[in-house]
Design a protein around this motif. Structure first.
Motif, PDB file in Angstrom:
ATOM      1  N   LYS A  23     -19.436  22.218 -21.319  1.00  0.00           N
ATOM      2  CA  LYS A  23     -18.927  22.269 -19.945  1.00  0.00           C
ATOM      3  C   LYS A  23     -18.424  20.893 -19.564  1.00  0.00           C
ATOM      4  CE  LYS A  23     -17.982  24.070 -15.984  1.00  0.00           C
ATOM      5  NZ  LYS A  23     -17.035  25.183 -15.836  1.00  0.00           N
ATOM      6  N   ARG A  44     -27.229  27.031 -15.809  1.00  0.00           N
ATOM      7  CA  ARG A  44     -26.257  27.755 -14.972  1.00  0.00           C
ATOM      8  C   ARG A  44     -25.217  28.487 -15.820  1.00  0.00           C
ATOM      9  NH1 ARG A  44     -25.906  26.155  -9.455  1.00  0.00           N
ATOM     10  NH2 ARG A  44     -23.640  26.069  -9.450  1.00  0.00           N
ATOM     11  N   VAL A  61     -27.040  31.676 -17.226  1.00  0.00           N
ATOM     12  CA  VAL A  61     -27.176  32.820 -16.306  1.00  0.00           C
ATOM     13  C   VAL A  61     -25.814  33.326 -15.826  1.00  0.00           C
ATOM     14  CG1 VAL A  61     -29.480  32.172 -15.528  1.00  0.00           C
ATOM     15  CG2 VAL A  61     -27.493  31.338 -14.266  1.00  0.00           C
ATOM     16  N   GLY A  62     -24.757  32.623 -16.147  1.00  0.00           N
ATOM     17  CA  GLY A  62     -23.412  33.109 -15.807  1.00  0.00           C
ATOM     18  C   GLY A  62     -22.861  32.609 -14.493  1.00  0.00           C
ATOM     19  N   ILE A  63     -23.524  31.644 -13.875  1.00  0.00           N
ATOM     20  CA  ILE A  63     -22.999  31.090 -12.622  1.00  0.00           C
ATOM     21  C   ILE A  63     -21.818  30.178 -12.917  1.00  0.00           C
ATOM     22  CG2 ILE A  63     -23.517  29.563 -10.672  1.00  0.00           C
ATOM     23  CD1 ILE A  63     -26.351  30.515 -10.757  1.00  0.00           C
ATOM     24  N   LEU A  64     -21.884  29.478 -14.025  1.00  0.00           N
ATOM     25  CA  LEU A  64     -20.792  28.595 -14.435  1.00  0.00           C
ATOM     26  C   LEU A  64     -20.125  29.171 -15.678  1.00  0.00           C
ATOM     27  CD1 LEU A  64     -22.067  24.902 -14.225  1.00  0.00           C
ATOM     28  CD2 LEU A  64     -20.398  26.014 -12.767  1.00  0.00           C
ATOM     29  N   THR A  65     -18.809  29.055 -15.714  1.00  0.00           N
ATOM     30  CA  THR A  65     -18.085  29.492 -16.900  1.00  0.00           C
ATOM     31  C   THR A  65     -17.975  28.301 -17.851  1.00  0.00           C
ATOM     32  OG1 THR A  65     -16.806  30.937 -15.471  1.00  0.00           O
ATOM     33  CG2 THR A  65     -15.930  30.572 -17.686  1.00  0.00           C
ATOM     34  N   ARG A  72     -27.213  40.709 -16.454  1.00  0.00           N
ATOM     35  CA  ARG A  72     -27.904  40.285 -15.230  1.00  0.00           C
ATOM     36  C   ARG A  72     -29.141  41.142 -14.968  1.00  0.00           C
ATOM     37  NH1 ARG A  72     -22.524  40.106 -13.464  1.00  0.00           N
ATOM     38  NH2 ARG A  72     -22.789  41.851 -12.048  1.00  0.00           N
ATOM     39  N   TYR A 114     -33.829  34.402 -12.442  1.00  0.00           N
ATOM     40  CA  TYR A 114     -33.390  32.999 -12.377  1.00  0.00           C
ATOM     41  C   TYR A 114     -33.892  32.342 -11.098  1.00  0.00           C
ATOM     42  CZ  TYR A 114     -30.090  29.094 -11.742  1.00  0.00           C
ATOM     43  OH  TYR A 114     -29.539  27.865 -11.526  1.00  0.00           O
ATOM     44  N   LEU A 115     -34.427  31.158 -11.268  1.00  0.00           N
ATOM     45  CA  LEU A 115     -34.796  30.341 -10.108  1.00  0.00           C
ATOM     46  C   LEU A 115     -34.099  28.993 -10.253  1.00  0.00           C
ATOM     47  CD1 LEU A 115     -36.545  29.792  -7.562  1.00  0.00           C
ATOM     48  CD2 LEU A 115     -38.269  28.860  -9.097  1.00  0.00           C
ATOM     49  N   PRO A 116     -33.163  28.698  -9.358  1.00  0.00           N
ATOM     50  CA  PRO A 116     -32.463  27.417  -9.492  1.00  0.00           C
ATOM     51  C   PRO A 116     -33.343  26.251  -9.027  1.00  0.00           C
ATOM     52  CG  PRO A 116     -31.628  28.612  -7.610  1.00  0.00           C
ATOM     53  CD  PRO A 116     -32.662  29.482  -8.253  1.00  0.00           C
TER      54      PRO A 116
END
Lengths: 294, 386
Positions: free
Chosen positions: A10, A45, A48-52, A73, A78-80
């Motif tokens: 990333k 992130r 879990v798929g929040i960021l590509t 999902r 997930y707990l950020p």
């Protein structure tokens, strides 16, 4: 079940937050260790798929998680790092909302919420607004939502921050029990938490996984490099600049017991000590300066 | 999911406050309309306001209600000229003459007075003016085709059409759109800014289905509040003035190209307002799905709401009608709305095509509302935090 991270990268502009990370996660508790800014949060992130990802992919039993969509999902909890919630929510509202969002049937949701509230000591504050709860209790609400759907993959970013020692022990026990047959990935600065429950660990530095394996395997890197020495207090400053100090203990009589990591026994009267994860952490990050996590 | 999102939205303090403001606003504008009703005071001894004036006028105009044929127009015009010639100022007229003369005034001023023609030429002159004043050949063809369906003679009766109901509804609609916009602002941006979004989008239904539930919940709350507010406004107006079956051509504008009564016009204004409000809300939802800062979303939405009024006030080129009506908020603003579009006799022309602006005012937001809602859903699903 396994999760295969393949060359995950990333980039944010010119900065590479995660640099070609490859790792295979198998059932059990995994500890993700690294200094602030090492790329742990960015890696989680992306998982879990929040960021590509800029490049690379995550496979769950061979299937690309981005293509799995809802199915991926559905098996995720997930707990950020910072637990966000709508300020108007009470604990009850929030857990109901999350249960619906996770597609739980009403009856099953009610049963699961009651069970988790009991385990995480949330029953007493069930009707309270989340914003009025202490940081530790809010964290427990965050943990409860992550576990609502009995996830097969649980990803927790700094889950124990804000918990008192008792809560931390209860949480560790809960996770150990929960992790049977599931993948639990925890990132934390509190290395002792990982030491107690993580079967395997991955160490991140500057966006890369620099080491991975069981705690015993990782500790081999610092075998023969952890020492204790009793030194006069006046020597303390000089000792701290010469070695990486893990802990200091005032022994009375003007003497201090120093636990340190170094290439060799640099302080006079040093004895070898049994290595722990904390020693490894300080050894690996001996040159790190604290910076904001990505 | 939809029910929970709806519950969350309804329980929020800002929604409750805005709901109360919307309902209060519509009652306020309706009451202003009623209070603003005044009897013709030129005779000196009639100085009635509000409900008393409405009651008085209802009795006064009961005699002249009916179809406005050329013969009736001529008769009224002749009487009006005779009364003026005989008594000069209205103050000098005996009460019975004054009341008959004044009861003809709204019909005469709404017909031949508006067209500046003789009473017997009103209908012919109106048709001729439709062609004369249209901006292009296509507009002429469109106007005449639409007018073909307009029944003559026109009908006149006492009702809210002679009041400020249309003007006040236009203002009220603008305020309602603003309040609905404020309700829509946090739909997505609040989740981004408070950090709740990260958890939500990792849940099974936390992407497209959550976006849809959020959009539908905002639509439901705004739609219900709008309809309730509009119902309150209309209820007050209709209960005080009574329904108005008058042809829109006599009370609103000579060139209304629909065969519609004033009650129909009010219903059309409410419908147009609903579509415009949904388009404004959809635009705000789209902004909310893009920007994490609610203040930025609110500011840009407010600019979009104010833009049509600005274009209308300061830009008089024909192309500016295009610009204004293409905006999702193009049918609401100060002196902008279906009421004004129906009265204005304007066309959007593009090459050989011409569209009467009331149609554009209905069609554009009707297309843009779902388009922006889809864009909002897409932007939410693809959103990535920093």
């Amino acid at each position: 079940m396994n999760i295969e991270i393949q060359n995950l990268t990333k980039k944010f502009g010119k900065k590479t937050a995660v640099d070609s990370v490859s790792l295979t996660l198998t059932p059990g508790v995994w500890g993700l260790i690294g200094a602030n800014g090492a790329g742990k949060t960015t890696l989680m992130r992306m998982l879990v798929g929040i960021l590509t990802p800029t490049s690379g992919r995550v496979l769950c039993d061979g299937a690309d998680t981005r293509e799995m969509g809802e199915a991926w999902r559905d098996m995720l909890g997930y707990l950020p790092q910072s637990f966000g919630y709508y300020p108007e929510f009470s604990v009850a509202d929030y857990l109901d909302y999350m249960a619906a969002l996770k597609g739980l049937e009403k009856k099953a949701a009610r049963r699961k919420i009651a069970e988790l509230c009991e385990i995480l000591s949330l029953t007493r504050v069930y009707k309270n607004k989340i914003k009025k709860l202490s940081g530790g209790t809010q964290r427990r609400v965050g943990i409860a939502q992550a576990m609502l759907n009995d996830p097969r993959v649980l990803i927790l970013d700094e889950p124990t921050s804000g918990l008192d020692p008792g809560e931390r022990v209860r949480f560790r026990n809960l996770l150990s029990e929960f992790a049977r047959g599931r993948i639990v990935l925890i990132s934390t600065h509190i290395v002792s938490d990982v030491e107690y429950i993580a079967a395997e660990n991955a160490v991140m530095k500057a966006g890369r996984i620099i080491d991975a394996g069981t705690t015993a395997e990782l500790l081999r890197a610092v075998e023969g490099r952890v020492f204790t020495a009793r030194i006069p207090e006046r020597e303390l400053e000089r000792a701290e600049s010469a070695v990486r100090v893990v802990s200091l203990k005032n022994e009375g009589g003007g003497e201090t017991l120093v636990r340190y990591v170094a290439e060799g026994p640099l302080l006079p009267g040093s004895d070898f000590a049994e290595p722990r994860l904390e020693d490894l952490y300080l050894w690996l990050f001996r040159d790190e300066r604290r910076q904001d996590d990505v | 999911m939809y029910k929970l999102e709806l519950k969350r939205l309804i329980k929020s303090r800002s929604t409750l406050f805005l709901a109360a403001a919307m309902l209060g606003m519509s009652v306020f504008f309706a009451c202003v309309t009623v209070a603003g009703a005044g009897s013709m005071e030129s005779r000196g001894y009639i100085t009635l306001r509000g409900m008393e004036a409405i009651e008085y006028q209802r009795g006064l105009f009961a005699e002249v209600e009916g179809y406005v044929t050329t013969e009736r127009l001529e008769e009224m015009s002749d009487y009006s000229v005779w009364a003026r010639d005989t008594y000069g100022r209205a103050d000098n007229m005996p009460r019975d003459v004054y009341e008959r003369w004044i009861s003809y005034e709204p019909i005469l001023s709404g017909s031949c007075g508006r067209m500046s023609c003789e009473a017997d030429e009103y209908y012919a002159e109106r048709r001729a003016a439709l062609a004369r004043l249209a901006p292009s050949e296509a507009a002429i063809a469109s106007a005449l085709a639409l007018n073909w369906r307009v029944d003559e003679p026109f009908y006149w009766e006492y009702g809210f059409g002679g009041s400020e109901a249309g003007v006040n509804w236009t203002l009220c609609l603008f305020a309602l759109c603003l309040f609905c916009t404020v309700i829509a602002v946090p739909a997505f941006s609040q989740g981004y800014s408070c950090g709740a979004d990260g958890i939500l989008r990792c849940a099974r239904l936390g992407r497209g289905k959550l976006a849809r539930a959020k959009i539908l919940a905002v639509y439901s709350v705004c739609g219900a509040l709008y309809l309730l507010s509009a119902a309150l406004f209309c209820a007050v107006i209709l209960l005080t003035f009574g329904p108005d079956g008058s042809s829109a051509q006599l009370k609103l504008g000579a060139f209304v190209l629909l065969d519609m009564s004033m009650t129909g016009v009010l219903a059309l204004c409410v419908l147009s307002g609903l579509i415009t409000m949904l388009a404004s809300v959809s635009f705000t939802l789209w902004l909310s799905s893009l920007l994490p800062n609610g203040v930025h979303v609110l500011a840009l939405s407010a600019v979009m709401l104010a833009l049509p009024s600005f274009v209308n006030a300061y830009m008089s080129y024909p192309a500016c009608d295009w610009l204004r009506l293409l905006l999702p908020t193009g049918s609401t603003g100060l002196q902008i709305g279906m009421y004004n579009e129906l009265a204005a006799y304007r066309f959007l022309t593009l090459g050989p095509a011409a569209i009467w602006t009331p149609f554009a005012a209905l069609a554009v937001p009707a297309l843009e509302a779902p388009a922006f809602a889809l864009l909002a859903r897409r932007a939410y699903v693809r959103h990535e935090g920093a």
